[in-house]
Design a protein around this motif. Structure first.
Motif, mmCIF file in Angstrom:
data_model
loop_
_atom_site.group_PDB
_atom_site.id
_atom_site.type_symbol
_atom_site.label_atom_id
_atom_site.label_comp_id
_atom_site.label_asym_id
_atom_site.label_seq_id
_atom_site.Cartn_x
_atom_site.Cartn_y
_atom_site.Cartn_z
ATOM 1 N N ARG A 65 0.824 -1.208 0.000
ATOM 2 C CA ARG A 65 0.000 0.000 0.000
ATOM 3 C C ARG A 65 0.859 1.260 0.000
ATOM 4 N NH1 ARG A 65 -5.091 -1.663 3.893
ATOM 5 N NH2 ARG A 65 -5.585 -3.570 2.750
ATOM 6 N N SER A 66 1.975 1.226 0.691
ATOM 7 C CA SER A 66 2.840 2.417 0.742
ATOM 8 C C SER A 66 3.437 2.716 -0.628
ATOM 9 C CB SER A 66 3.943 2.267 1.800
ATOM 10 O OG SER A 66 4.943 1.363 1.377
ATOM 11 N N GLU A 67 3.618 1.692 -1.442
ATOM 12 C CA GLU A 67 4.134 1.909 -2.795
ATOM 13 C C GLU A 67 3.148 2.688 -3.659
ATOM 14 O OE1 GLU A 67 7.303 1.198 -4.126
ATOM 15 O OE2 GLU A 67 7.585 1.146 -1.962
ATOM 16 N N LYS A 68 1.895 2.739 -3.250
ATOM 17 C CA LYS A 68 0.868 3.506 -3.963
ATOM 18 C C LYS A 68 0.851 4.965 -3.531
ATOM 19 C CE LYS A 68 -1.992 -0.551 -4.528
ATOM 20 N NZ LYS A 68 -3.226 -1.227 -4.180
ATOM 21 N N PHE A 69 1.693 5.317 -2.571
ATOM 22 C CA PHE A 69 1.729 6.681 -2.044
ATOM 23 C C PHE A 69 2.543 7.555 -3.000
ATOM 24 C CE2 PHE A 69 2.096 9.071 2.273
ATOM 25 C CZ PHE A 69 1.729 10.256 1.656
ATOM 26 N N PHE A 98 8.130 17.899 2.352
ATOM 27 C CA PHE A 98 6.984 16.983 2.376
ATOM 28 C C PHE A 98 7.308 15.719 1.569
ATOM 29 C CE2 PHE A 98 2.987 15.474 0.456
ATOM 30 C CZ PHE A 98 2.295 15.138 1.609
ATOM 31 N N ALA A 99 7.789 15.889 0.356
ATOM 32 C CA ALA A 99 8.112 14.748 -0.500
ATOM 33 C C ALA A 99 9.212 13.883 0.113
ATOM 34 C CB ALA A 99 8.515 15.232 -1.892
ATOM 35 N N ALA A 100 10.179 14.511 0.759
ATOM 36 C CA ALA A 100 11.250 13.750 1.414
ATOM 37 C C ALA A 100 10.698 12.909 2.566
ATOM 38 C CB ALA A 100 12.332 14.704 1.927
ATOM 39 N N TYR A 105 9.180 7.595 4.713
ATOM 40 C CA TYR A 105 8.154 6.660 5.176
ATOM 41 C C TYR A 105 8.176 5.392 4.316
ATOM 42 C CZ TYR A 105 3.560 4.501 5.505
ATOM 43 O OH TYR A 105 2.545 3.593 5.616
ATOM 44 N N LYS A 106 8.151 5.580 3.004
ATOM 45 C CA LYS A 106 8.122 4.441 2.097
ATOM 46 C C LYS A 106 9.380 3.578 2.257
ATOM 47 C CE LYS A 106 6.619 5.351 -2.118
ATOM 48 N NZ LYS A 106 6.319 6.046 -3.393
ATOM 49 N N ALA A 107 10.529 4.207 2.396
ATOM 50 C CA ALA A 107 11.780 3.458 2.561
ATOM 51 C C ALA A 107 11.788 2.691 3.874
ATOM 52 C CB ALA A 107 12.969 4.414 2.480
ATOM 53 N N ASP A 108 11.322 3.323 4.945
ATOM 54 C CA ASP A 108 11.300 2.642 6.244
ATOM 55 C C ASP A 108 10.328 1.468 6.244
ATOM 56 O OD1 ASP A 108 13.252 4.328 7.216
ATOM 57 O OD2 ASP A 108 11.886 5.546 8.426
ATOM 58 N N GLU A 111 11.980 -1.331 4.312
ATOM 59 C CA GLU A 111 13.043 -1.953 5.113
ATOM 60 C C GLU A 111 12.470 -2.893 6.166
ATOM 61 O OE1 GLU A 111 16.133 -0.564 8.551
ATOM 62 O OE2 GLU A 111 15.887 0.791 6.856
ATOM 63 N N VAL A 112 11.451 -2.437 6.882
ATOM 64 C CA VAL A 112 10.854 -3.264 7.926
ATOM 65 C C VAL A 112 10.156 -4.478 7.319
ATOM 66 C CG1 VAL A 112 9.088 -3.308 9.750
ATOM 67 C CG2 VAL A 112 10.665 -1.370 9.593
ATOM 68 N N ALA A 113 9.457 -4.288 6.207
ATOM 69 C CA ALA A 113 8.763 -5.407 5.562
ATOM 70 C C ALA A 113 9.752 -6.445 5.030
ATOM 71 C CB ALA A 113 7.873 -4.902 4.433
ATOM 72 N N ALA A 114 10.914 -5.988 4.572
ATOM 73 C CA ALA A 114 11.924 -6.913 4.045
ATOM 74 C C ALA A 114 12.580 -7.734 5.150
ATOM 75 C CB ALA A 114 12.986 -6.140 3.265
ATOM 76 N N ASN A 115 12.589 -7.192 6.361
ATOM 77 C CA ASN A 115 13.184 -7.864 7.522
ATOM 78 C C ASN A 115 12.192 -7.818 8.676
ATOM 79 O OD1 ASN A 115 15.938 -8.220 6.389
ATOM 80 N ND2 ASN A 115 15.826 -5.988 6.307
ATOM 81 N N PRO A 116 11.118 -8.609 8.607
ATOM 82 C CA PRO A 116 10.068 -8.516 9.623
ATOM 83 C C PRO A 116 10.602 -8.798 11.031
ATOM 84 C CG PRO A 116 9.384 -9.955 7.829
ATOM 85 C CD PRO A 116 10.826 -9.635 7.615
#
Length: 146
Positions: A65-69, A98-100, A105-108, A111-116
């Motif tokens: 979902r964050s990739e849709k942001f 704002f964009a940064a 957010y998307k990067a974090d 990262e968390v999803a890749a290493n639950p």
């Protein structure tokens, strides 16, 4: 017949996109983030038993979902009309920040999803990282409720 159906589908999709409401779209996306985080928070707080599989699944869905942001599509300049819109005009005067924040957010989340997290404590740290992004952006770019 196939060509007609393909053309009709294409026109329908294009028409739907043309009438999309950025405010409604971003509100729905933000609520979807909250839904995923809401599944994880009780485990992080120890209110529910930690479940590694459920944690990984919720984080993967949050990542998808964050990739849709897409900040530019969801926050086009001037999209603050509406009684329940809480986006502040500073978004567009301080767009780079704002964009940064959106990118962080998307990067974090990625990262968390890749290493639950493997346990409740690690989940708490991960949600603190993700939630910190949400809170820092909302403090600056979203009007208080009410």
């Amino acid at each position: 017949m196939k060509t007609f159906l393909l053309a009709l589908t294409t026109v329908t999709l294009i028409s739907g996109a043309a009438f999309a409401d950025p405010h409604e779209d971003r509100e729905a996306l933000m609520k979807s983030f909250g839904q995923q985080l809401g599944q994880l928070a009780p485990m992080a707080k120890g209110e529910k038993p930690f479940d590694a599989a459920a944690t990984a699944a919720a984080l993967e869905e949050l990542h998808a979902r964050s990739e849709k942001f897409d900040a530019a599509a969801l926050f086009p300049e001037g999209s603050t009309d509406g009684a329940d819109n809480r986006a502040l005009p500073i978004i567009w005067t301080d767009w780079d920040d704002f964009a940064a924040r959106v990118d962080k957010y998307k990067a974090d989340v990625a990262e968390v999803a890749a290493n639950p997290p493997a346990d409740q404590a690690a989940l708490g740290v991960a949600l603190g990282k993700i939630g910190g992004n949400c809170g820092s952006c909302h403090e600056v770019y979203r009007a208080p409720e009410g």
